[in-house]
Design a protein around this motif. Structure first.
Motif, mmCIF file in Angstrom:
data_model
loop_
_atom_site.group_PDB
_atom_site.id
_atom_site.type_symbol
_atom_site.label_atom_id
_atom_site.label_comp_id
_atom_site.label_asym_id
_atom_site.label_seq_id
_atom_site.Cartn_x
_atom_site.Cartn_y
_atom_site.Cartn_z
ATOM 1 N N GLN A 1 23.131 23.852 20.495
ATOM 2 C CA GLN A 1 22.698 22.615 20.187
ATOM 3 C C GLN A 1 21.619 22.864 20.024
ATOM 4 O O GLN A 1 20.853 21.703 19.039
ATOM 5 N N TYR A 33 26.422 14.745 15.948
ATOM 6 C CA TYR A 33 27.117 13.880 16.956
ATOM 7 C C TYR A 33 27.523 13.946 18.059
ATOM 8 O O TYR A 33 27.226 12.850 18.714
ATOM 9 N N HIS A 34 28.119 14.394 18.167
ATOM 10 C CA HIS A 34 28.615 15.148 19.157
ATOM 11 C C HIS A 34 27.581 15.184 20.574
ATOM 12 O O HIS A 34 27.484 15.096 22.304
ATOM 13 N N GLN A 80 28.769 11.769 12.039
ATOM 14 C CA GLN A 80 29.785 11.058 12.233
ATOM 15 C C GLN A 80 30.778 11.609 11.208
ATOM 16 O O GLN A 80 31.990 12.963 11.466
ATOM 17 N N TYR A 88 29.918 14.649 9.461
ATOM 18 C CA TYR A 88 29.968 16.159 9.657
ATOM 19 C C TYR A 88 30.243 16.435 11.156
ATOM 20 O O TYR A 88 29.305 17.941 11.341
ATOM 21 N N GLN A 89 30.446 15.719 12.211
ATOM 22 C CA GLN A 89 30.660 16.564 13.094
ATOM 23 C C GLN A 89 30.872 17.445 13.514
ATOM 24 O O GLN A 89 30.263 18.376 14.422
ATOM 25 N N ASN A 90 32.580 18.315 13.113
ATOM 26 C CA ASN A 90 32.484 19.172 13.351
ATOM 27 C C ASN A 90 31.930 20.348 12.478
ATOM 28 O O ASN A 90 32.816 21.619 12.363
ATOM 29 N N VAL A 91 31.044 20.553 11.501
ATOM 30 C CA VAL A 91 30.845 21.654 10.708
ATOM 31 C C VAL A 91 29.629 22.932 11.348
ATOM 32 O O VAL A 91 30.298 23.709 11.140
ATOM 33 N N THR A 92 28.992 21.890 12.463
ATOM 34 C CA THR A 92 28.289 23.706 13.123
ATOM 35 C C THR A 92 28.903 24.215 13.799
ATOM 36 O O THR A 92 28.938 25.679 13.317
ATOM 37 N N SER A 93 29.704 23.630 14.944
ATOM 38 C CA SER A 93 31.609 24.670 15.382
ATOM 39 C C SER A 93 31.726 25.043 14.407
ATOM 40 O O SER A 93 32.242 26.107 14.319
ATOM 41 N N LEU A 94 31.971 25.046 13.411
ATOM 42 C CA LEU A 94 32.972 25.368 12.613
ATOM 43 C C LEU A 94 32.100 26.597 10.814
ATOM 44 O O LEU A 94 32.974 27.928 10.959
ATOM 45 N N THR A 128 31.980 29.983 13.915
ATOM 46 C CA THR A 128 32.795 30.066 14.089
ATOM 47 C C THR A 128 33.774 31.551 13.108
ATOM 48 O O THR A 128 34.872 31.772 13.538
#
Length: 275
Positions: free
Chosen positions: A83, A189-190, A263, A265-271, A274
């Motif tokens: 994070q 966001y998370h 909110q 772009y909440q999944n951009v970092t994990s995308l 991986t």
């Protein structure tokens, strides 16, 4: 319609604006903990000889690794290295005419360059070069989890980037004037902690308010700080610094781009991490 601003100069100017408006600025002081009356925050414990500081309202804005947010129980699990990004930067002095020549600029114009891939040796992050009037801001940053996993020294990463055959000619005969390292929250966001409790609000990097995709942090910090200040003013007018009263801060934040963009772009970092 964009400008680069040297934070060392801007921060001092902005602090002086607050002082002129009536604030008391206390520097070279560490806040070690929060002071409580029951569950209500009533000030801060400091390491200064003059003692602790009492206040009806406290706003935490201490940066990415916010120990106070954790001590207040607002971020119970603490931070993990996935994070947080670590970035290093140099301010390199180069005459204005050389900058305009090398970056193909007209007088008064500037350039911002983002570097992906090789600059971070494939880690999630970016390198960058921003032109100023008579200097360049040159830096690189990547997720701390990946920096640790690959056992890379951030300074070595920067030196490698500066000596890349595409970059080196742009920096020729430049003199480094500043060097700094910085932790940047990437939880998005998370990763947002609880933002309020009785007598207490959280703003800026401490609240994870950084949009990694847009490279935005300072503007989110300023907007959240403004709204936190306004929430405290309303609490003072009502004579009520309770958790319920200060929850208005979060409601107002949700109306702004600060929370809406995070909110979105909440999944951009994990995308990115991986793929």
């Amino acid at each position: 319609n964009n400008y680069t601003v040297l934070r060392a100069k801007f921060d001092e100017w902005l602090a002086n604006q607050a002082v002129q408006a009536g604030a008391i600025l206390i520097t070279e002081t560490n806040v070690e903990d929060l002071l409580y009356e029951g569950e209500q925050v009533i000030g801060v414990k400091t390491g200064r000889p003059e003692g602790d500081i009492y206040a009806k309202g406290v706003i935490i804005a201490e940066g990415a690794n916010s120990m106070l947010t954790q001590k207040a129980g607002l971020q119970k699990d603490g931070l993990n290295t996935g994070q947080i990004a670590v970035a290093v930067k140099e301010i390199i002095s180069i005459p204005q005419d050389k900058i305009e020549e090398r970056f193909n600029l007209e007088e008064g114009q500037g350039a911002t360059i983002e570097l992906l891939g090789d600059a971070t040796q494939g880690m999630v992050g970016t390198g960058f070069i921003y032109t100023n009037k008579d200097s360049l801001s040159v830096g690189v940053g990547a997720l701390l989890s990946q920096v640790v996993r690959q056992k890379i020294n951030p300074n070595e990463l920067l030196e490698r980037m500066k000596n890349h055959p595409v970059i080196k000619p742009l920096l020729k005969d430049g003199e480094t004037k500043e060097y700094l390292g910085h932790l940047i929250p990437e939880g998005g966001y998370h990763g947002i902690p609880k933002l309020y409790k009785g007598g207490l609000l959280v703003a800026g990097d401490a609240a994870m308010f950084v949009n990694g995709l847009h490279r935005e942090g300072s503007n989110l910090a300023m907007i959240s700080g403004k709204l936190a200040g306004e929430a405290m003013i309303q609490a003072k007018i009502k004579g009520d610094f309770s958790e319920q009263q200060l929850s208005s801060y979060e409601r107002e934040l949700k109306k702004t781009f600060v929370v809406k963009d995070l909110q979105k772009y909440q999944n951009v970092t994990s995308l990115l991490e991986t793929n």
